[in-house]
Scaffold this motif. Structure first.
Motif: not given
Lengths: 393, 307
Positions: B27-28, B32-36, B179-184, B201-202
């Protein structure tokens, strides 16, 4: 000044002569025994056990008038040196005790990390040394002057094999061990060899491994369960034992679970709980259910220091009594420290049938490793480590 | 056959942990296109929080201050651990990642590693090196079906894990927030311009991921009741692989990949020496990625990887 000290020496000699009849410098009245122990550092509890056992032993001997060797009584003097649980400090402590204090024999160090390098110093300086607790083969390997009071890892495997065969009459064994760790791996191999020696090739029906830090053993334990094994031998450390025992039971494995001296931690039962009840493991000594001299030692130690001594204290006690036996067998103390040390060393290597509180020990000439019985401990339904029986080579 | 079925059961339980932890990574990564990289340690934190809650509740019950049956304590432990750990996750996002949102991506990557190490060493410092025993909240009972052994905890873990995954999927697919998460995940640059609050969202994705990691932590404690401060490292890494394998932002893909990791772990150890476990399973994953570089359900995307 010089004159004064000369008088002093003469007067001391005269007092000596009056008191004891004959008191040449060649025949000392005390025997110095060195103790090389980790009083500070990583394992202070080990150092404390060593020190307490050593002091108890010396007090007992001196209270009884001293050590009787060849019809003469000698008082015992302990030289206790702290090795800070470090190899280099253990070497320095041994060097000091050998050259400055001129001890007759050294007891310690306990951990192999210190005992292996310190043993080299003792051997090079031709001074007998007994490590009570070090199980690494290198401590005594090719060192005629170095001895130990415990069994080696290569003995525990056969001890378990013999015990299970005699006790249960099983013929099919399973082993689960950590292939990435020296101690379990070595022990698993020794056990497999011994078991197949007793029951023939293929009698270890499952020989399964995992790697350090694994927590799920379900695949291996499923194989073990379906292999028809009658019991499981797992020479692992207490945190892994807790997981293995639980998962084995949840997968429906009902046979006994057997382990080695690495199980013998006070942390085992808090982690493992009921899954470990009824399991067996080999170790040096068991405090609960002890009898005879072992019980006397435990009671005396407990009365003095307020807790049950662990295997280090018991093995230290045995190391001192081994030294005592060797000195007595030697027959005389000449005062020539080199000759006396050689005499004690020779006597040590000939000790047979020595009744220690951790078992009966016999040394074979040329080896510093005693042949001795392992204690089989059964974990009771209350989670206590109780003495079950001995398993002998 | 019994051995095979037994191992299927074993792998289902084992894979549940990977799947639950991997969802947090996925999900992250999607949003956010980063790995936590601290996520494995959040799993550890969740497990310890669960340990304290369970120990505390059982202690209070034994003292007679509250009187709760085992299953209530279990549900409370899971829920409270999830809530508290989701706050830990959001805190990590707030303190560790938000100030670095426009920093070089390598900085964000090492932030995760550092936070992970801080969690591990803080735990070591506060609680000491000795292992903790996760209390037995409900009595384990063992069922035998043929020669297959099941325990109530195993069944519970697998079923509740699947329910959580289903719930997450419903949330992502059928709510506005989802939906916001998918849109991001679809477009990181344009969607915020449409008025979607990035920070909220983050925080939401970190919170949800951490809650699932906490659930995995409690389940882990029930199945493998010996906790240590470094337990999160290996699960963290393998779940991370599962997240990539599943496809960026895909709940179903991640769940499938998580269970695949579990099956590989168990079945490699069944048919090969256990030392080959990681060798074989990662080789298989490498082959899969060669043919499906975006994972099972991942779509090709053009956005710059924010690593």
């Amino acid at each position: 000044m010089e004159r004064k000290s000369k008088y002093l020496v003469i007067s001391i000699l005269m007092i000596c002569a009056i008191l004891l009849g004959a008191c040449g410098p060649a025949a000392p009245q005390t025997i110095k025994i060195g103790v090389n122990a980790p009083i500070t550092g990583d394992i202070p509890k080990v150092g404390e056990g060593t020190k307490f056992a050593a002091e108890m032993w010396a007090e007992d001997i001196n209270a009884a008038g001293g050590l009787e060797i060849g019809g003469k009584k000698y008082q015992v003097e302990l030289i206790i040196e702290d090795n800070e649980s470090k190899a280099e400090s253990a070497v320095a402590a041994n060097t000091k005790m050998i050259t400055q204090d001129e001890v007759l024999i050294i007891i310690g160090p306990q951990a192999s990390k210190q005992a292996v390098p310190a043993g080299q110093v003792a051997n090079d300086n031709k001074t007998p040394m007994i490590s009570p607790w070090s199980t690494n083969p290198n401590t005594t390997l090719n060192r005629p002057w170095v001895f130990r009071a415990c069994f080696l890892d290569d003995f525990q495997g056969p001890a378990v094999a013999n015990f299970v065969t005699e006790e249960f009459g099983f013929t099919k064994a399973a082993v689960l061990y950590d292939i990435a760790s020296d101690y379990p791996k070595g022990l698993a191999e020794f056990f497999k060899k011994a078991w197949e020696g007793l029951h023939g090739a293929g009698s270890v029906v499952a020989y399964e491994s995992f790697t350090t830090k694994d927590t799920d053993f379900s695949a291996q334990l499923t194989k073990i369960r379906d292999s028809g094994a009658e019991f499981l031998f797992t020479p692992q450390y207490y945190n892994e034992v807790a997981l293995i025992a639980q998962q084995a039971h949840q997968l429906g494995f009902t046979g006994p679970i057997v382990g080695s001296d690495s199980w013998g931690s006070a942390e085992l039962i808090p982690l493992c709980g009921e899954d470990c009840y009824g399991a067996f493991f080999t170790t040096h000594y068991a405090a609960a259910g002890a009898t005879g001299a072992t019980k006397a030692f435990i009671d005396a130690y407990n009365a003095k220091h307020g807790y049950i001594p662990d295997d280090v204290a018991a093995l230290t006690w045995d190391a001192f009594n081994l030294a005592k036996k060797a000195m007595e067998d030697c027959g005389k103390i000449t005062g020539d420290i080199a000759a006396d040390r050689a005499c004690v060393k020779d006597a040590l290597s000939k000790v047979t049938g020595f009744e220690g509180i951790t078992g009966t020990m016999t040394f074979t000439p040329g080896s510093g490793d005693p042949s001795k019985c392992a204690v089989i401990v059964k974990i009771s339904d209350k989670g206590e480590f109780t003495f079950y029986k001995q398993s002998c080579p | 056959m019994d051995t095979f079925l037994q191992n299927v059961v074993n792998a289902l339980q084992w894979g549940s942990f990977y799947a639950l932890i991997a969802l947090g990574y996925s999900m992250v990564y999607g949003v956010l296109m980063l790995f936590n990289f601290a996520h494995g340690d959040i799993f550890m934190v969740g497990s310890y929080i669960g340990f304290f809650i369970a120990t505390g509740l059982i202690g209070l019950s034994t003292l007679g201050i509250i009187s709760l049956p085992g299953w209530v304590i279990l549900i409370l432990t899971i829920l409270i651990a999830m809530i508290l750990t989701s706050f830990v996750g959001m805190l990590v996002e707030r303190i560790g990642y938000r100030p670095l949102r426009n920093a070089p991506r390598a900085s964000a990557a090492i932030t995760g590693l550092m936070i992970g190490i801080i969690f591990e060493t803080a735990n070591l410092y506060l609680l000491g090196a000795s292992r903790r025993k996760f209390p037995e909240i409900i009595d384990t009972s063992i069922f035998q079906i043929g020669n297959v052994s099941l325990t109530n905890t195993k069944i519970f873990i697998v079923i509740i894990s699947l329910l959580f995954m289903l719930a997450l999927n419903q949330f992502i697919q059928h709510t506005k927030w989802g939906m916001a998460i998918r849109a991001m995940a679809y477009d990181f640059t344009v969607v915020p311009l449409m008025g979607v609050p990035v920070n909220t969202i983050a925080a939401l994705t970190f919170g949800l991921g951490s809650a699932l990691a906490a659930a995995a932590g409690v389940f882990y404690g029930m199945a493998y009741p010996v906790l240590d401060p470094y337990m999160g490292i290996e699960y963290g890494w393998k779940s991370f692989v599962a997240a990539i394998l599943g496809g960026r932002g895909s709940v179903i893909g991640t769940v499938i990949a998580g269970f695949l990791m579990g099956f590989l772990d168990i079945f490699v150890a069944t048919y090969f020496p256990s030392t080959m476990r990681n060798l074989i399973s990662f080789s298989i994953i490498l082959v899969i990625l060669t043919f499906r570089p975006h994972g099972f359900f991942g779509r090709a995307y053009s956005a710059q990887l924010r690593l």
